[in-house]
Design a protein around this motif. Structure first.
Motif, PDB file in Angstrom:
ATOM      1  N   THR A  15     -60.811 -64.817  74.339  1.00 43.34           N
ATOM      2  CA  THR A  15     -60.316 -63.900  75.075  1.00 43.34           C
ATOM      3  C   THR A  15     -60.730 -63.037  75.567  1.00 43.34           C
ATOM      4  O   THR A  15     -62.249 -62.750  75.458  1.00 43.34           O
ATOM      5  CB  THR A  15     -59.279 -62.975  73.806  1.00 43.34           C
ATOM      6  N   ARG A  59     -62.630 -65.447  82.923  1.00 44.47           N
ATOM      7  CA  ARG A  59     -61.412 -65.490  82.215  1.00 44.47           C
ATOM      8  C   ARG A  59     -60.524 -66.720  82.148  1.00 44.47           C
ATOM      9  O   ARG A  59     -60.014 -67.262  81.198  1.00 44.47           O
ATOM     10  CB  ARG A  59     -60.438 -64.643  83.153  1.00 44.47           C
ATOM     11  N   THR A  89     -59.799 -68.568  78.294  1.00 44.29           N
ATOM     12  CA  THR A  89     -58.598 -69.015  78.154  1.00 44.29           C
ATOM     13  C   THR A  89     -58.435 -70.324  77.708  1.00 44.29           C
ATOM     14  O   THR A  89     -57.964 -70.939  76.700  1.00 44.29           O
ATOM     15  CB  THR A  89     -57.282 -68.638  79.301  1.00 44.29           C
TER      16      THR A  89
END
Length: 355
Positions: free
Chosen positions: A172, A163, A167
């Protein structure tokens, strides 16, 4: 006489899963480690003593595994530990042997292990996952990811790292699902992937859980629009998934059985000659256990002692040569090349070395 016999060998607790989802590659791991032990013994063993593997079922509950290995260490029955097992087993085991015997952990993992006396041969997300995600984003427009993992420390921490990377790289994460080890039904997960519209699935599933997911994914039709990337997909798991379930499936690892290198060809030849054509397929996870035995032997030999302080003082100058080539340690992790491969039916086609 018994005391003399006890001192004639260097005994190592060899911890690999023989049950549960990861049991699918346990037989291959056992044979790869046995081949490494025989290689070490042909050149004089460890400090002049025969290296012997003492099997421990790493597929048992983590505290059970830790207690069994600790009892062996307490009794002086083993002078080292190695093997492939999931991170929850390592987390239970490492504190029980810390500061007592060298422990070479061979599984790819989430990173961050700092326990005294633990050395690691396999991949971490910074060198394995991030470069693969970046390449697939550029080459295949895989910019929206859905994460599917088992519900324990390795998948969850690796997902957290994914994650953060997504980012930072302008990608995403469209959704996440975590399932218990031993899951059979992935209908809810597949529904979530379908609704998310993701371009790619990051698979953080172990052994037969990944096999069942691949089969369900293939039947769902999602493979027509959504690629998969796994950091834990060896040749035994690929074969069990079946050719119909492996379209657009990618894997990233430090070793693939299909790699054409002198070291790997030699490894294949020795494995086939020793265990015959009916032996379990060679794969990255079993091969990691070969690496683990070689590294443990090299650490003790270089130190001239199984003493952890001596091993630590000399670890920076340790090297060994195995199926992955000539390797050295960097901050207690093996520094190695990482590759991206794509499934072609039930075999891997190695596409490139990752930066």
């Amino acid at each position: 006489m018994l005391e003399h016999e006890a001192m004639s060998s260097f005994d190592v607790a060899f911890v690999v899963p023989l049950q549960g989802p990861a049991g699918i590659f346990g037989p291959s791991a056992e044979l790869c480690a046995e081949l490494a032990a025989e290689q070490v013994n042909r050149v004089g063993g460890v400090l002049g003593r025969e290296l012997r593997l003492v099997p421990v079922d790493g597929g048992a509950p983590p505290q059970t595994v830790a207690a069994e290995v600790a009892a062996l260490v307490d009794a002086g029955a083993v002078q080292g530990v190695t093997g492939w097992h999931i991170s929850t087993v390592r987390q239970a085991l490492a504190p029980r042997v810390a500061g007592r015997v060298p422990y070479v952990y061979t599984a790819l993992y989430e990173g961050g292990e700092r326990t005294e006396g633990v050395y690691l041969t396999s991949e971490t997300p910074d060198v394995q996952l991030f470069p693969a995600m970046s390449l697939l984003a550029g080459e295949r427009s895989a910019r929206s990811w859905y994460i599917v993992g088992n519900d324990y420390v390795w998948p969850r921490r690796t997902a957290g790292a994914a994650r953060r990377y997504a980012t930072a790289a302008g990608m995403t994460v469209a959704g996440e699902d975590y399932v218990p080890l031993g899951t059979h039904d992935f209908a809810t997960v597949l529904g979530g992937i379908e609704r998310s519209g993701a371009d790619a699935v990051l698979m953080l599933l172990v052994g037969t859980d990944a096999v069942r997911f691949n089969r369900a994914f293939g039947r769902s039709g999602l493979a027509a629009r959504c690629l998969r990337l796994s950091t834990l997909m060896d040749e035994n798991m690929l074969l069990a998934s079946g050719a119909a379930a492996t379209h657009d499936l990618f894997s990233t690892a430090g070793f693939f059985a299909s790699m054409i290198t002198p070291e790997n060809l030699d490894f294949h030849g020795r494995y086939a000659a020793r265990f015959g054509p009916e032996a379990p397929p060679l794969g990255s996870l079993g091969e990691s256990c070969h690496e683990g035995v070689l590294l443990l032997a090299a650490l003790v030999e270089r130190a001239g002692s199984p003493d952890l302080q001596a091993i630590g003082a000399n670890a920076g100058s340790v090297s060994y040569e195995g199926p992955r080539g000539l390797l050295r340690l960097r901050q207690r992790h093996v520094n190695q090349r990482i590759y991206l491969a794509q499934a072609r039916g039930v075999e891997f086609d190695v596409l490139t070395q990752l930066p």
